[in-house]
Design a protein around this motif. Sequence first.
Motif, mmCIF file in Angstrom:
data_model
loop_
_atom_site.group_PDB
_atom_site.id
_atom_site.type_symbol
_atom_site.label_atom_id
_atom_site.label_comp_id
_atom_site.label_asym_id
_atom_site.label_seq_id
_atom_site.Cartn_x
_atom_site.Cartn_y
_atom_site.Cartn_z
ATOM 1 N N SER A 11 43.423 36.342 55.810
ATOM 2 C CA SER A 11 44.442 35.320 55.632
ATOM 3 C C SER A 11 43.788 33.943 55.636
ATOM 4 C CB SER A 11 45.495 35.405 56.740
ATOM 5 O OG SER A 11 44.910 35.189 58.006
ATOM 6 N N GLY A 12 44.555 32.942 55.239
ATOM 7 C CA GLY A 12 44.081 31.563 55.306
ATOM 8 C C GLY A 12 43.706 30.956 53.974
ATOM 9 N N GLY A 13 43.703 31.749 52.926
ATOM 10 C CA GLY A 13 43.375 31.206 51.625
ATOM 11 C C GLY A 13 44.450 30.259 51.120
ATOM 12 N N ALA A 14 44.043 29.329 50.267
ATOM 13 C CA ALA A 14 44.975 28.334 49.747
ATOM 14 C C ALA A 14 44.336 27.618 48.563
ATOM 15 C CB ALA A 14 45.344 27.333 50.841
ATOM 16 N N SER A 15 45.104 26.736 47.966
ATOM 17 C CA SER A 15 44.593 25.856 46.920
ATOM 18 C C SER A 15 44.313 24.499 47.537
ATOM 19 C CB SER A 15 45.617 25.721 45.798
ATOM 20 O OG SER A 15 45.815 26.946 45.142
ATOM 21 N N VAL A 16 43.089 24.007 47.363
ATOM 22 C CA VAL A 16 42.683 22.727 47.939
ATOM 23 C C VAL A 16 41.899 21.933 46.911
ATOM 24 C CG1 VAL A 16 42.615 23.610 50.305
ATOM 25 C CG2 VAL A 16 40.543 23.641 48.907
ATOM 26 N N GLN A 17 41.758 20.658 47.171
ATOM 27 C CA GLN A 17 40.931 19.828 46.306
ATOM 28 C C GLN A 17 39.484 19.883 46.761
ATOM 29 O OE1 GLN A 17 42.770 15.917 46.138
ATOM 30 N NE2 GLN A 17 43.787 16.522 44.230
ATOM 31 N N ALA A 18 38.600 19.591 45.837
ATOM 32 C CA ALA A 18 37.175 19.545 46.161
ATOM 33 C C ALA A 18 36.942 18.598 47.334
ATOM 34 C CB ALA A 18 36.378 19.108 44.947
ATOM 35 N N GLY A 19 36.053 19.023 48.236
ATOM 36 C CA GLY A 19 35.777 18.240 49.421
ATOM 37 C C GLY A 19 36.619 18.628 50.619
ATOM 38 N N GLY A 20 37.637 19.441 50.383
ATOM 39 C CA GLY A 20 38.519 19.862 51.450
ATOM 40 C C GLY A 20 37.942 20.993 52.281
ATOM 41 N N LEU A 40 38.950 24.755 54.605
ATOM 42 C CA LEU A 40 39.839 25.870 54.900
ATOM 43 C C LEU A 40 39.198 26.719 55.987
ATOM 44 C CD1 LEU A 40 40.984 27.197 51.387
ATOM 45 C CD2 LEU A 40 42.434 26.088 53.103
ATOM 46 N N ARG A 41 40.047 27.413 56.715
ATOM 47 C CA ARG A 41 39.564 28.386 57.694
ATOM 48 C C ARG A 41 40.205 29.732 57.389
ATOM 49 N NH1 ARG A 41 40.766 29.292 64.076
ATOM 50 N NH2 ARG A 41 38.672 29.901 64.743
ATOM 51 N N LEU A 42 39.373 30.689 57.043
ATOM 52 C CA LEU A 42 39.839 32.033 56.774
ATOM 53 C C LEU A 42 39.754 32.867 58.052
ATOM 54 C CD1 LEU A 42 38.096 32.812 53.363
ATOM 55 C CD2 LEU A 42 40.233 31.571 53.800
ATOM 56 N N MET A 60 35.250 26.833 56.191
ATOM 57 C CA MET A 60 34.686 26.377 54.923
ATOM 58 C C MET A 60 34.939 24.881 54.782
ATOM 59 S SD MET A 60 35.745 29.517 52.399
ATOM 60 C CE MET A 60 37.458 29.102 52.410
ATOM 61 N N ASN A 61 33.871 24.109 54.737
ATOM 62 C CA ASN A 61 33.957 22.656 54.582
ATOM 63 C C ASN A 61 33.317 22.236 53.267
ATOM 64 O OD1 ASN A 61 35.095 22.513 57.200
ATOM 65 N ND2 ASN A 61 33.063 22.303 58.131
ATOM 66 N N SER A 62 33.611 21.012 52.869
ATOM 67 C CA SER A 62 33.027 20.451 51.636
ATOM 68 C C SER A 62 33.160 21.424 50.476
ATOM 69 C CB SER A 62 31.551 20.101 51.875
ATOM 70 O OG SER A 62 31.422 19.181 52.934
ATOM 71 N N LEU A 63 34.346 21.942 50.306
ATOM 72 C CA LEU A 63 34.569 22.955 49.270
ATOM 73 C C LEU A 63 34.330 22.401 47.872
ATOM 74 C CD1 LEU A 63 37.621 24.683 50.904
ATOM 75 C CD2 LEU A 63 35.545 25.858 50.146
ATOM 76 N N LYS A 64 33.823 23.277 47.023
ATOM 77 C CA LYS A 64 33.505 22.935 45.633
ATOM 78 C C LYS A 64 34.301 23.833 44.695
ATOM 79 C CE LYS A 64 28.710 21.946 46.949
ATOM 80 N NZ LYS A 64 27.289 22.296 46.695
ATOM 81 N N PRO A 65 34.528 23.403 43.481
ATOM 82 C CA PRO A 65 35.244 24.275 42.524
ATOM 83 C C PRO A 65 34.579 25.636 42.363
ATOM 84 C CG PRO A 65 35.170 22.052 41.677
ATOM 85 C CD PRO A 65 34.329 22.055 42.928
ATOM 86 N N GLU A 66 33.267 25.697 42.479
ATOM 87 C CA GLU A 66 32.567 26.976 42.326
ATOM 88 C C GLU A 66 32.777 27.908 43.517
ATOM 89 O OE1 GLU A 66 31.276 23.892 41.998
ATOM 90 O OE2 GLU A 66 29.208 23.792 42.769
ATOM 91 N N ASP A 67 33.448 27.449 44.556
ATOM 92 C CA ASP A 67 33.818 28.319 45.675
ATOM 93 C C ASP A 67 35.097 29.090 45.376
ATOM 94 O OD1 ASP A 67 32.802 25.704 47.894
ATOM 95 O OD2 ASP A 67 31.680 27.520 47.400
ATOM 96 N N THR A 68 35.745 28.782 44.275
ATOM 97 C CA THR A 68 36.974 29.477 43.908
ATOM 98 C C THR A 68 36.725 30.957 43.701
ATOM 99 O OG1 THR A 68 37.952 27.511 42.892
ATOM 100 C CG2 THR A 68 38.766 29.652 42.131
ATOM 101 N N ALA A 69 37.470 31.775 44.432
ATOM 102 C CA ALA A 69 37.280 33.231 44.377
ATOM 103 C C ALA A 69 38.298 33.897 45.298
ATOM 104 C CB ALA A 69 35.868 33.612 44.812
ATOM 105 N N MET A 70 38.359 35.220 45.179
ATOM 106 C CA MET A 70 39.051 36.014 46.185
ATOM 107 C C MET A 70 38.034 36.302 47.281
ATOM 108 S SD MET A 70 42.051 37.384 46.782
ATOM 109 C CE MET A 70 42.870 37.897 45.279
#
Length: 127
Positions: free
Chosen positions: A7-16, A18-20, A84-94
Amino acid sequence: QVQTVESGGASVQAGGSLRLSCAASGYPHYYSSYCMGWFRQAPGKEREGVAFIDDDGRTKYAEAVKGRFTISRDNAKNTLYLQMNSLKPEDTAMYYCAADDVGGCDRSDYVELFVYWGQGTQVTVSS
C-alpha cells in the motif's frame, strides 16, 4: 494462508516523497528470518529489484535509487517499508514486495527466487 499486501502508492510530482508499506501474514517461518525486497516493474520492462533488507537489518539498493530510497522493516508488525524521496519520473512503476527464505539477501539478483508476492501498488511520478 500466506498474504502480502502493499500500500501507499500514489501519483506525485517529481521531487516529491512517498512511503510504501508491505504487510505480511501467514508466512511459514518467522517474518524476521526472511530477506525482504522491494521490486518494481514499469510497462514494457522486466521486474527489477529496488531495495533489500536482510534478517540482520543490513540493506542494499539498486544504483538508480541509492541515496533517495530507504528500506526498513518492523518485525513486530510483520511490515516492510520503503521511504522514497526526490522521486523522478523514471521511478514510475508498479511496486511489489516479496520474500526470500534465505535470510542473507545473497540471492537478491534472482527475482525468480523470491516468493509470496503481493498485488503491487502503483507509483506515478509526473514531471
